[in-house]
Design a protein around this motif. Structure first.
Motif, PDB file in Angstrom:
ATOM      1  N   GLN A  27       0.847  -1.201   0.000  1.00  0.00           N
ATOM      2  CA  GLN A  27       0.000   0.000   0.000  1.00  0.00           C
ATOM      3  C   GLN A  27       0.879   1.245   0.000  1.00  0.00           C
ATOM      4  OE1 GLN A  27      -3.324   0.036   2.691  1.00  0.00           O
ATOM      5  NE2 GLN A  27      -3.281   2.267   2.917  1.00  0.00           N
ATOM      6  N   PRO A  28       0.826   2.027  -1.077  1.00  0.00           N
ATOM      7  CA  PRO A  28       1.654   3.243  -1.122  1.00  0.00           C
ATOM      8  C   PRO A  28       1.009   4.400  -0.364  1.00  0.00           C
ATOM      9  CG  PRO A  28       0.432   3.002  -3.170  1.00  0.00           C
ATOM     10  CD  PRO A  28       0.102   1.804  -2.340  1.00  0.00           C
ATOM     11  N   PHE A  29       1.847   5.210   0.244  1.00  0.00           N
ATOM     12  CA  PHE A  29       1.446   6.480   0.835  1.00  0.00           C
ATOM     13  C   PHE A  29       2.314   7.539   0.163  1.00  0.00           C
ATOM     14  CE2 PHE A  29      -0.394   3.698   3.860  1.00  0.00           C
ATOM     15  CZ  PHE A  29      -1.337   4.411   4.602  1.00  0.00           C
ATOM     16  N   HIS A  30       1.691   8.386  -0.675  1.00  0.00           N
ATOM     17  CA  HIS A  30       2.430   9.380  -1.446  1.00  0.00           C
ATOM     18  C   HIS A  30       2.585  10.681  -0.668  1.00  0.00           C
ATOM     19  CE1 HIS A  30       1.316   6.627  -4.736  1.00  0.00           C
ATOM     20  NE2 HIS A  30       2.384   7.108  -5.340  1.00  0.00           N
ATOM     21  N   LEU A  31       3.757  11.279  -0.781  1.00  0.00           N
ATOM     22  CA  LEU A  31       4.039  12.566  -0.146  1.00  0.00           C
ATOM     23  C   LEU A  31       3.329  13.677  -0.913  1.00  0.00           C
ATOM     24  CD1 LEU A  31       6.224  10.628   0.935  1.00  0.00           C
ATOM     25  CD2 LEU A  31       7.882  12.477   0.697  1.00  0.00           C
ATOM     26  N   ALA A  38      -3.107   8.044  -0.979  1.00  0.00           N
ATOM     27  CA  ALA A  38      -2.884   6.827  -1.760  1.00  0.00           C
ATOM     28  C   ALA A  38      -2.390   7.141  -3.166  1.00  0.00           C
ATOM     29  CB  ALA A  38      -4.170   6.008  -1.818  1.00  0.00           C
ATOM     30  N   GLU A  39      -2.849   8.255  -3.748  1.00  0.00           N
ATOM     31  CA  GLU A  39      -2.454   8.647  -5.102  1.00  0.00           C
ATOM     32  C   GLU A  39      -1.554   9.875  -5.046  1.00  0.00           C
ATOM     33  OE1 GLU A  39      -3.147   6.827  -7.677  1.00  0.00           O
ATOM     34  OE2 GLU A  39      -4.414   5.453  -6.527  1.00  0.00           O
ATOM     35  N   PRO A  40      -0.633  10.010  -6.010  1.00  0.00           N
ATOM     36  CA  PRO A  40       0.239  11.195  -6.014  1.00  0.00           C
ATOM     37  C   PRO A  40      -0.518  12.448  -6.433  1.00  0.00           C
ATOM     38  CG  PRO A  40       0.641   9.865  -7.959  1.00  0.00           C
ATOM     39  CD  PRO A  40      -0.305   9.076  -7.104  1.00  0.00           C
ATOM     40  N   GLU A  41      -0.032  13.592  -6.016  1.00  0.00           N
ATOM     41  CA  GLU A  41      -0.569  14.878  -6.432  1.00  0.00           C
ATOM     42  C   GLU A  41      -0.259  15.115  -7.900  1.00  0.00           C
ATOM     43  OE1 GLU A  41      -0.719  18.953  -3.834  1.00  0.00           O
ATOM     44  OE2 GLU A  41       0.952  17.598  -3.487  1.00  0.00           O
ATOM     45  N   ALA A  42      -1.159  15.775  -8.605  1.00  0.00           N
ATOM     46  CA  ALA A  42      -0.915  16.058 -10.021  1.00  0.00           C
ATOM     47  C   ALA A  42       0.284  16.981 -10.182  1.00  0.00           C
ATOM     48  CB  ALA A  42      -2.159  16.669 -10.648  1.00  0.00           C
ATOM     49  N   SER A  43       0.335  18.024  -9.392  1.00  0.00           N
ATOM     50  CA  SER A  43       1.468  18.948  -9.463  1.00  0.00           C
ATOM     51  C   SER A  43       1.659  19.593  -8.098  1.00  0.00           C
ATOM     52  CB  SER A  43       1.242  20.026 -10.527  1.00  0.00           C
ATOM     53  OG  SER A  43       0.107  20.803 -10.200  1.00  0.00           O
ATOM     54  N   ALA A  44       2.906  19.864  -7.769  1.00  0.00           N
ATOM     55  CA  ALA A  44       3.228  20.496  -6.492  1.00  0.00           C
ATOM     56  C   ALA A  44       4.671  20.957  -6.531  1.00  0.00           C
ATOM     57  CB  ALA A  44       3.006  19.533  -5.325  1.00  0.00           C
ATOM     58  N   ALA A  45       4.932  22.076  -5.876  1.00  0.00           N
ATOM     59  CA  ALA A  45       6.309  22.552  -5.768  1.00  0.00           C
ATOM     60  C   ALA A  45       7.087  21.622  -4.838  1.00  0.00           C
ATOM     61  CB  ALA A  45       6.338  23.975  -5.235  1.00  0.00           C
ATOM     62  N   ALA A  84       3.014  14.007  -9.912  1.00  0.00           N
ATOM     63  CA  ALA A  84       2.704  12.845 -10.739  1.00  0.00           C
ATOM     64  C   ALA A  84       3.923  12.323 -11.490  1.00  0.00           C
ATOM     65  CB  ALA A  84       1.588  13.196 -11.728  1.00  0.00           C
ATOM     66  N   ASP A  85       4.829  13.212 -11.877  1.00  0.00           N
ATOM     67  CA  ASP A  85       6.041  12.775 -12.583  1.00  0.00           C
ATOM     68  C   ASP A  85       7.133  12.317 -11.620  1.00  0.00           C
ATOM     69  OD1 ASP A  85       4.945  13.343 -15.089  1.00  0.00           O
ATOM     70  OD2 ASP A  85       5.577  15.444 -14.971  1.00  0.00           O
ATOM     71  N   HIS A  86       7.016  12.692 -10.359  1.00  0.00           N
ATOM     72  CA  HIS A  86       7.999  12.329  -9.329  1.00  0.00           C
ATOM     73  C   HIS A  86       7.245  11.862  -8.087  1.00  0.00           C
ATOM     74  CE1 HIS A  86       9.582  15.706 -11.815  1.00  0.00           C
ATOM     75  NE2 HIS A  86      10.663  14.941 -11.875  1.00  0.00           N
ATOM     76  N   PRO A  87       6.617  10.692  -8.137  1.00  0.00           N
ATOM     77  CA  PRO A  87       5.716  10.247  -7.062  1.00  0.00           C
ATOM     78  C   PRO A  87       6.451   9.688  -5.838  1.00  0.00           C
ATOM     79  CG  PRO A  87       5.782   8.602  -8.797  1.00  0.00           C
ATOM     80  CD  PRO A  87       6.635   9.742  -9.276  1.00  0.00           C
ATOM     81  N   SER A  88       7.085  10.571  -5.078  1.00  0.00           N
ATOM     82  CA  SER A  88       7.761  10.128  -3.852  1.00  0.00           C
ATOM     83  C   SER A  88       6.749   9.453  -2.933  1.00  0.00           C
ATOM     84  CB  SER A  88       8.399  11.306  -3.130  1.00  0.00           C
ATOM     85  OG  SER A  88       9.475  11.840  -3.859  1.00  0.00           O
ATOM     86  N   ARG A  89       7.171   8.330  -2.322  1.00  0.00           N
ATOM     87  CA  ARG A  89       6.207   7.557  -1.537  1.00  0.00           C
ATOM     88  C   ARG A  89       6.923   6.577  -0.621  1.00  0.00           C
ATOM     89  NH1 ARG A  89       6.989   5.961  -6.570  1.00  0.00           N
ATOM     90  NH2 ARG A  89       7.306   3.752  -7.069  1.00  0.00           N
ATOM     91  N   VAL A  90       6.201   6.134   0.387  1.00  0.00           N
ATOM     92  CA  VAL A  90       6.573   4.951   1.144  1.00  0.00           C
ATOM     93  C   VAL A  90       5.572   3.867   0.772  1.00  0.00           C
ATOM     94  CG1 VAL A  90       7.636   6.172   3.069  1.00  0.00           C
ATOM     95  CG2 VAL A  90       5.194   5.627   3.141  1.00  0.00           C
ATOM     96  N   VAL A  91       6.032   2.621   0.778  1.00  0.00           N
ATOM     97  CA  VAL A  91       5.158   1.494   0.451  1.00  0.00           C
ATOM     98  C   VAL A  91       5.135   0.577   1.663  1.00  0.00           C
ATOM     99  CG1 VAL A  91       4.705  -0.420  -1.125  1.00  0.00           C
ATOM    100  CG2 VAL A  91       5.745   1.692  -1.992  1.00  0.00           C
ATOM    101  N   LEU A  92       3.942   0.395   2.225  1.00  0.00           N
ATOM    102  CA  LEU A  92       3.788  -0.350   3.465  1.00  0.00           C
ATOM    103  C   LEU A  92       3.239  -1.751   3.197  1.00  0.00           C
ATOM    104  CD1 LEU A  92       2.268   2.407   5.773  1.00  0.00           C
ATOM    105  CD2 LEU A  92       4.664   1.918   5.252  1.00  0.00           C
ATOM    106  N   PRO A  93       3.758  -2.766   3.909  1.00  0.00           N
ATOM    107  CA  PRO A  93       3.277  -4.143   3.748  1.00  0.00           C
ATOM    108  C   PRO A  93       2.068  -4.384   4.652  1.00  0.00           C
ATOM    109  CG  PRO A  93       5.160  -4.117   5.213  1.00  0.00           C
ATOM    110  CD  PRO A  93       4.899  -2.682   4.836  1.00  0.00           C
TER     111      PRO A  93
END
Length: 533
Positions: free
Chosen positions: A316-320, A328-335, A505-514
């Protein structure tokens, strides 16, 4: 030994025994008598096992110089050959022990011919450089200096030094680090000098210390015990998975323990007795049918699993997010988020897997309030979230300097707002190793950095929130990154380093939890207290 050096040992033989017996070999650098003998050899001897407890090279009367991890293969194999020549040995040899004398088993077992009957390499790992000494490139200086002080003083003063913790902390504030062993041990310690001198990528000095590339299919049956807060944990779990993949009968118990905690040592003694009795004397197999038993922290119960990692988990991803959230989903755009790492005032760490207390979980407020730490927090959970397995992260980052560390920590925030660490991981960026298998250059200097956090079994309770920290270090657990190519042991001048952490969305930094199915039913053992074994 082949070079003429003599190693000393204590030999325990059952009273009145005349026939040859199997031997339980324990190779230890902390003394073949005294506390360690009472903890590891005597309990087995009292139950009728023949035990041979040997002081490793250069320790407690054994000849030669103690250069940790580098001579244990040759010395261990020579000891096996010597034992088999003795009239009181029937040719069958098992090994046991934890920590360093767990590692001495890895130095022997894959190469022994004839093979060992069984081994129990507890709270240790087959590989000590990439995951322990230099965790993904970052030197673990707190562990390195604490242990150096212990082995440097042990034969001059066997008494615990209540001032040691303060001395280690003070010494690690100094630069350069090359000779701070004298400040804590009173004299140069060969291990510390090797540790600081052989930390650069590609250095072959530690090749004799790593056995993770050995043929694991030659291993005898293996029993292991470790703890979720043990600094060897990641390597131990990797070893277990590799052993099972090689077809080796293997078992593991993972409890809520720091390295060498009483509960961990009691479990070592308990499992050893059953394991050795079964393999050396034909006793019944271990009572637990499941090969993997893990303690689910914060749920106060044991899980019985058929494999590690458990197949039942889902990633399960948690996107910054740019607003400091997790979704759960990445932001479309963000600084991008930004911070500056300063080696003069390095980002501190609290808690975590350390060689000695304090460790485990701690209030992370002092860290999360700093300007050099980015914090991302998810919403309150509506149900318990059980995490069982490997935690991973991928962080998209651009740094002003090519020498940098990316540190990621997962936390549990309770309803009162107290943030406590669950697991963390680090990746050192160095032009000599970037790009690599776990670092990819995307574009415009942005790197996709895969960070391997510790594995865990942990319940984040309903009403709690998941939090992720991203920073440029964790001092003094790891050496501060000076921002230069100078080796960490001799560096004295550092440079500040500006970080940009991307999360779009182009740089989806995230942690993935088991995420594991809610604990319950036949795969769960009875509740126990976290301090019990």
């Amino acid at each position: 030994m082949p070079d003429g050096i003599s190693l000393l040992a204590n030999h325990y033989v059952p009273v009145g025994q005349e026939k040859p017996l199997p031997v339980v070999l324990i190779r230890v650098p902390y003394g073949r008598s005294g506390l360690y003998a009472q903890m590891f050899a005597a309990p087995l001897a009292r139950r009728g096992f023949q035990v041979f407890m040997q002081a490793t090279r250069g320790t407690f009367g054994s000849g030669g110089q103690f250069r940790p991890f580098t001579t244990e293969r040759e010395d261990g194999l020579a000891t096996l050959a010597w034992l088999r020549e003795q009239p009181w040995c029937d040719g069958r040899i098992a090994m046991t022990g934890g920590s360093y004398f767990g590692h001495t088993q890895w130095a022997v077992a894959p190469y022994a011919d004839p093979p060992l009957v069984c081994v129990s390499p507890h709270i240790t790992s087959s590989e000590v450089t990439g995951t322990l000494f230099y965790n993904h490139g970052a030197p673990q200086i707190h562990t390195g200096l604490t242990w150096s002080s212990s082995i440097g003083r042990q034969e001059r003063s066997g008494l615990p030094d209540p001032r040691l913790r303060g001395r280690v902390h003070a010494a690690l504030q100094r630069l350069p680090l090359q000779a701070v062993d004298v400040a804590v041990a009173g004299a140069p310690v060969p291990f510390w000098r090797d540790f600081v001198a052989h930390s650069e990528p590609g250095d072959e000095f530690w090749s004799e210390a790593n056995h993770n590339d050995a043929d694991f299919s030659r291993m005898p049956p293996v029993s292991m015990v470790t703890g979720w807060w043990d600094l060897f944990l990641a390597g131990t779990m990797t070893d277990y998975t590799a052993l099972r993949a090689a077809g080796v009968p293997a078992r593991i118990v993972v409890g809520p323990w720091l390295h060498g905690e009483p509960g961990e040592l009691r479990m070592v003694a308990k499992t050893d007795l059953a394991w050795l009795d079964h393999h050396l004397r034909g006793g019944p197999p271990p009572e637990d049918a499941a090969p993997v038993r893990v303690f689910l922290q914060q749920a106060n119960r044991w899980l019985a699993l058929g494999e590690w990692p458990p197949a039942a988990t889902r990633a399960q991803p948690f996107h910054l997010r740019g607003d400091g959230g997790l979704t759960a989903e990445p932001e479309a755009s963000a600084a991008p988020g930004t911070f500056t790492y300063d080696p003069v005032d390095p980002t501190p760490t609290v808690g975590g897997p350390l060689l000695q207390p304090p460790g485990k979980q701690a209030d992370n407020a002092v860290v999360e309030q700093r300007a050099d730490v980015l914090v991302f927090t998810g919403p309150a959970l509506t149900a318990d979230l059980d995490l069982v397995g490997q935690v991973k992260a991928q962080i998209y980052v651009r740094t002003e300097l090519p020498h940098a560390d990316v540190f990621v920590r997962l936390c549990d925030v309770d309803p009162k707002g107290v943030s406590r660490n669950i697991v963390d991981g680090i990746r050192r960026l160095d032009p000599r190793t970037v790009p690599g298998d776990d670092v990819t250059e995307v574009a415009d200097g942005v790197l996709a950095v895969d960070v391997e956090l510790f594995p865990t079994a942990y319940r984040v309770g309903a009403g709690h929130r998941v939090r992720v920290q991203v920073s440029g270090g964790a001092f003094p657990r790891y050496a501060r990154n000076m921002g230069t190519a100078e080796p960490f042991g001799t560096a004295t001048q550092g440079r500040t380093n500006r970080f940009e952490v991307f999360h779009d969305a182009d740089h989806p930094s995230r942690v993935v939890l088991p995420v594991f199915p809610a604990a319950g039913g036949s795969d769960v053992g009875k509740p126990v207290s976290q301090s019990s074994s």
